[in-house]
Enzyme design. Structure first.
Site, short mmCIF file in Angstrom:
data_model
loop_
_atom_site.label_atom_id
_atom_site.label_comp_id
_atom_site.label_asym_id
_atom_site.label_seq_id
_atom_site.Cartn_x
_atom_site.Cartn_y
_atom_site.Cartn_z
N TRP A 89 0.81 -1.22 0.00
CA TRP A 89 0.00 0.00 0.00
C TRP A 89 0.84 1.27 0.00
O TRP A 89 0.30 2.37 -0.08
CB TRP A 89 -0.98 -0.03 1.19
CG TRP A 89 -2.07 -1.07 1.04
CD1 TRP A 89 -2.42 -1.70 -0.13
CD2 TRP A 89 -2.94 -1.59 2.05
NE1 TRP A 89 -3.47 -2.57 0.11
CE2 TRP A 89 -3.81 -2.53 1.44
CE3 TRP A 89 -3.10 -1.34 3.42
CZ2 TRP A 89 -4.80 -3.22 2.14
CZ3 TRP A 89 -4.08 -2.04 4.13
CH2 TRP A 89 -4.92 -2.95 3.50
N LYS A 90 2.14 1.14 0.15
CA LYS A 90 3.08 2.29 0.12
C LYS A 90 2.53 3.43 0.99
O LYS A 90 2.09 3.19 2.10
CB LYS A 90 3.30 2.71 -1.33
CG LYS A 90 3.85 1.57 -2.19
CD LYS A 90 4.28 2.01 -3.56
CE LYS A 90 4.77 0.84 -4.38
NZ LYS A 90 5.14 1.21 -5.73
N HIS B 106 13.24 -2.25 -1.76
CA HIS B 106 12.34 -1.87 -2.85
C HIS B 106 12.99 -0.76 -3.70
O HIS B 106 13.73 0.07 -3.18
CB HIS B 106 11.01 -1.39 -2.26
CG HIS B 106 9.96 -1.17 -3.29
ND1 HIS B 106 9.86 0.01 -4.00
CD2 HIS B 106 8.98 -1.97 -3.76
CE1 HIS B 106 8.85 -0.08 -4.86
NE2 HIS B 106 8.30 -1.28 -4.74
N GLU C 32 11.64 -7.33 -9.53
CA GLU C 32 10.75 -6.35 -10.14
C GLU C 32 11.53 -5.54 -11.16
O GLU C 32 12.38 -4.72 -10.78
CB GLU C 32 10.21 -5.38 -9.09
CG GLU C 32 9.46 -6.04 -7.96
CD GLU C 32 8.66 -5.02 -7.15
OE1 GLU C 32 7.45 -4.97 -7.32
OE2 GLU C 32 9.28 -4.26 -6.39
N SER D 243 3.40 -3.86 -11.99
CA SER D 243 2.07 -3.73 -12.63
C SER D 243 1.28 -5.04 -12.64
O SER D 243 0.48 -5.27 -13.55
CB SER D 243 2.21 -3.17 -14.05
OG SER D 243 2.81 -1.89 -14.02
N GLY E 60 1.38 -3.45 -6.27
CA GLY E 60 1.28 -2.08 -5.78
C GLY E 60 -0.07 -1.46 -6.10
O GLY E 60 -1.05 -1.63 -5.37
P1 PGA Z 1 2.94 -1.76 -9.08
O1 PGA Z 1 3.98 -1.65 -7.88
O2 PGA Z 1 2.21 -3.05 -8.93
O3 PGA Z 1 2.04 -0.56 -8.90
O4 PGA Z 1 3.70 -1.70 -10.34
C1 PGA Z 1 4.76 -2.75 -7.53
C2 PGA Z 1 5.79 -2.32 -6.55
O5 PGA Z 1 6.10 -1.12 -6.44
O6 PGA Z 1 6.36 -3.18 -5.87
#
Ligand code: PGA
Length: 262
Positions: A11-12, A98, A170, A219, A240
């Site tokens: 959720w950042k 991250h 990622e 994504s 995310g």
């Molecule tokens: P995202 O983010 O799914 O919005 O691309 C993934 C992440 O930041 O780990």
């Protein structure tokens, strides 16, 4: 042997604490008594971490910390969360490395090594994120090798025991907030990327990956989750943007449950 599988809704700084509590409650009731084939996790902001963890304890949902600071008894780190703080509120998993921590906060592989090492000592399961910010395959290998060697220190006196962590690959340019124009990797392209990570770990770092979950991120969403979870070397995901509503995150969870249940 099937590895542990993990999906984390990250959720950042996007969900307000009230929203985080509401969504955590909804997810807990939605999956009450369900036997999920993976760790279904949410990673709220530090402000909501303790309250969200109280909601998810003894449920099918787990709460993950987005980051932690490495310990140094002689210094203090204003604004940071310490490992004893995570322990006190009962957190059992924590993300490290991250791309936003690396890119915006200048986090180095050495910092990441210190965090991994201290988390393992504290019996908190780390999820190490790595990623390349270029699309050139030859540079990708070099970048990932540097990140993995730097964070795991396989040749040092105290290498990281990768049977006690998960690793999330990622491609930075695939993450929604760093997104380039390049099309998202799909199908065998993802299998190859994950195989590259595995081969760096086994061949260059000389480590045994047989019990290390390898997650994918960038994504991941309801529209493409089936493709990612169908790859035999993808053991989960960091999600995310698509984790910000219960509907979307639960759809991703349900797709995983269906694919891994077959
Ligand atoms: P995202 O983010 O799914 O919005 O691309 C993934 C992440 O930041 O780990």
């Amino acid at each position: 042997m099937v590895k542990r599988r993990i999906i984390v809704g990250v959720w950042k700084d996007k969900l307000m604490p009230t929203e985080a509590l509401k969504q955590a409650n909804e997810l807990v009731s939605m999956y009450k008594g369900k036997n999920l084939l993976f760790d279904a996790c949410i990673a709220p902001s530090p402000v909501a971490l303790s309250a969200v963890n109280s909601i998810t304890s003894n449920s099918s949902i787990s709460t993950v910390a987005q980051d932690v600071h490495w310990p140094d008894p002689k210094r203090s780190f204003i604004g940071s969360t310490s490992i004893p703080m995570l322990k006190e509120i009962g957190i059992k998993m924590c993300m490290v490395g991250h791309s936003e921590r690396r890119g915006y906060f200048g986090e180095t592989d050495e910092d990441i090594y210190k965090k991994l090492s201290a988390l393992i000592d504290a019996d908190i399961f780390p999820i190490l994120a790595i990623g390349d910010d270029v699309e050139v395959v030859s540079e990708r290998k070099e970048i990932l090798t540097r990140q993995l060697m730097g964070a795991l220190k396989p040749d040092s006196e105290k290498p990281i025991d990768i049977s006690k962590i998960a690793i999330a690959y990622e491609p930075v340019w695939a993450i929604s907030t760093w997104r380039s124009d390049a099309p998202l990797p799909i199908g065998t392209e993802v299998t190859e990327m994950m195989a590259l990570v595995d081969s760096i770990l086994t061949e260059t770092c000389k480590l045994n990956t047989s019990s290390t979950p390898l997650l994918y991120g960038g994504s991941v969403a309801p529209k493409n989750a089936e493709d990612y979870f169908s790859q035999s070397n993808v053991d989960g995901a960091l999600v995310g943007g698509a984790s910000l509503t219960v509907e979307s995150l639960s759809t991703v969870f349900n797709i995983a449950q269906q694919i891994w249940g077959d």
